[in-house]
Design a protein around this motif. Structure first.
Motif, PDB file in Angstrom:
ATOM      1  N   UNK A 260       0.820  -1.211   0.000  1.00  0.00           N
ATOM      2  CA  UNK A 260       0.000   0.000   0.000  1.00  0.00           C
ATOM      3  C   UNK A 260       0.850   1.254   0.000  1.00  0.00           C
ATOM      4  N   UNK A 261       0.247   2.336  -0.459  1.00  0.00           N
ATOM      5  CA  UNK A 261       0.869   3.653  -0.408  1.00  0.00           C
ATOM      6  C   UNK A 261       0.977   4.095   1.040  1.00  0.00           C
TER       7      UNK A 261
ATOM      8  N   UNK B 225      -2.100   5.184   3.601  1.00  0.00           N
ATOM      9  CA  UNK B 225      -2.314   4.301   4.740  1.00  0.00           C
ATOM     10  C   UNK B 225      -2.255   5.093   6.039  1.00  0.00           C
ATOM     11  N   UNK B 226      -1.277   5.945   6.169  1.00  0.00           N
ATOM     12  CA  UNK B 226      -1.094   6.746   7.376  1.00  0.00           C
ATOM     13  C   UNK B 226      -2.310   7.618   7.679  1.00  0.00           C
ATOM     14  N   UNK B 227      -2.923   8.157   6.648  1.00  0.00           N
ATOM     15  CA  UNK B 227      -4.078   9.043   6.829  1.00  0.00           C
ATOM     16  C   UNK B 227      -5.415   8.331   6.651  1.00  0.00           C
ATOM     17  N   UNK B 228      -5.418   7.002   6.549  1.00  0.00           N
ATOM     18  CA  UNK B 228      -6.647   6.223   6.471  1.00  0.00           C
ATOM     19  C   UNK B 228      -7.476   6.485   5.227  1.00  0.00           C
ATOM     20  N   UNK B 229      -6.831   6.867   4.145  1.00  0.00           N
ATOM     21  CA  UNK B 229      -7.549   7.163   2.908  1.00  0.00           C
ATOM     22  C   UNK B 229      -7.900   5.871   2.167  1.00  0.00           C
TER      23      UNK B 229
ATOM     24  N   UNK C  49      -8.171  -0.330   6.926  1.00  0.00           N
ATOM     25  CA  UNK C  49      -8.940  -1.570   7.062  1.00  0.00           C
ATOM     26  C   UNK C  49      -8.387  -2.664   6.154  1.00  0.00           C
ATOM     27  N   UNK C  50      -7.923  -2.280   4.977  1.00  0.00           N
ATOM     28  CA  UNK C  50      -7.318  -3.243   4.060  1.00  0.00           C
ATOM     29  C   UNK C  50      -6.068  -3.848   4.709  1.00  0.00           C
TER      30      UNK C  50
ATOM     31  N   UNK D 189     -14.613  -4.543  -1.318  1.00  0.00           N
ATOM     32  CA  UNK D 189     -15.640  -4.597  -0.273  1.00  0.00           C
ATOM     33  C   UNK D 189     -15.238  -3.744   0.926  1.00  0.00           C
ATOM     34  N   UNK D 190     -13.972  -3.781   1.315  1.00  0.00           N
ATOM     35  CA  UNK D 190     -13.506  -2.961   2.445  1.00  0.00           C
ATOM     36  C   UNK D 190     -13.474  -1.490   2.089  1.00  0.00           C
ATOM     37  N   UNK D 191     -13.064  -1.179   0.869  1.00  0.00           N
ATOM     38  CA  UNK D 191     -12.998   0.213   0.420  1.00  0.00           C
ATOM     39  C   UNK D 191     -14.389   0.839   0.411  1.00  0.00           C
ATOM     40  N   UNK D 192     -15.380   0.067   0.008  1.00  0.00           N
ATOM     41  CA  UNK D 192     -16.740   0.584  -0.108  1.00  0.00           C
ATOM     42  C   UNK D 192     -17.467   0.674   1.220  1.00  0.00           C
TER      43      UNK D 192
END
Length: 159
Positions: free
Chosen positions: A60-61, A65-69, A74-75, A155-158
């Motif tokens: 992940x970026x 990731x740090x800012x929960x974007x 969750x991923x 599914x997690x992103x949504x």
């Protein structure tokens, strides 16, 4: 100084034809396309296992990731583990080789064009973070993953 690569792709009428990712440090060229398969130098690569997110590492970026974007937090929690590499070429290589079930980051077309050719040839799913086709002429939040991990990540992103 290991996390960089040289990447080139050939598209005709927006269709992926050939892609090359050179792992400069290890002197391995990942290359191929839909008509020929994918190779690491002369060794033909088999498609990676179709593992779910919880069965593998996700790349992940770091900033997102740090800012929960984009649900990256969750991923990362749902994966077996996560890594932040910060370079598209080496990250795509890890997914192509089955060393990671997925990779997502913000990229320009020159960051994902070659990887998309090779990934799709191996049966991996490549889309934007919403599951839509990538726009080859603009920046995208790109997601490349096994079919099962792709489903899990969307599914997690949504949610």
């Amino acid at each position: 100084h290991d996390d960089f690569a040289i990447m080139i792709a050939l598209y005709i009428d927006n269709q992926p034809i050939l892609g090359w990712i050179m792992d400069v440090v290890n002197n391995i060229v990942y290359h191929g396309g839909p008509q020929m398969g994918v190779f690491a130098n002369q060794l033909r690569l088999d498609p990676p296992e179709n593992d779910e997110l919880n069965q593998g590492i996700v790349l992940l970026s770091g900033a997102r990731l740090l800012y929960g974007m984009f649900g990256y937090d969750e991923i990362a929690k749902s994966a077996l583990g996560y890594r932040v590499i910060g370079a598209a070429g080496p990250s795509f290589i890890r997914v192509l080789r089955g060393q990671a079930v997925g990779y997502s980051s913000k990229m320009m077309s020159w960051d994902f064009a070659a990887g998309q050719v090779l990934a799709k040839t191996l049966g991996l799913i490549v889309s934007d973070i919403d599951g839509k086709q990538l726009d080859m002429l603009s920046s995208n939040i790109v997601l490349v993953a096994t079919n099962r991990a792709h489903r899990d990540i969307l599914a997690l992103h949504r949610s």
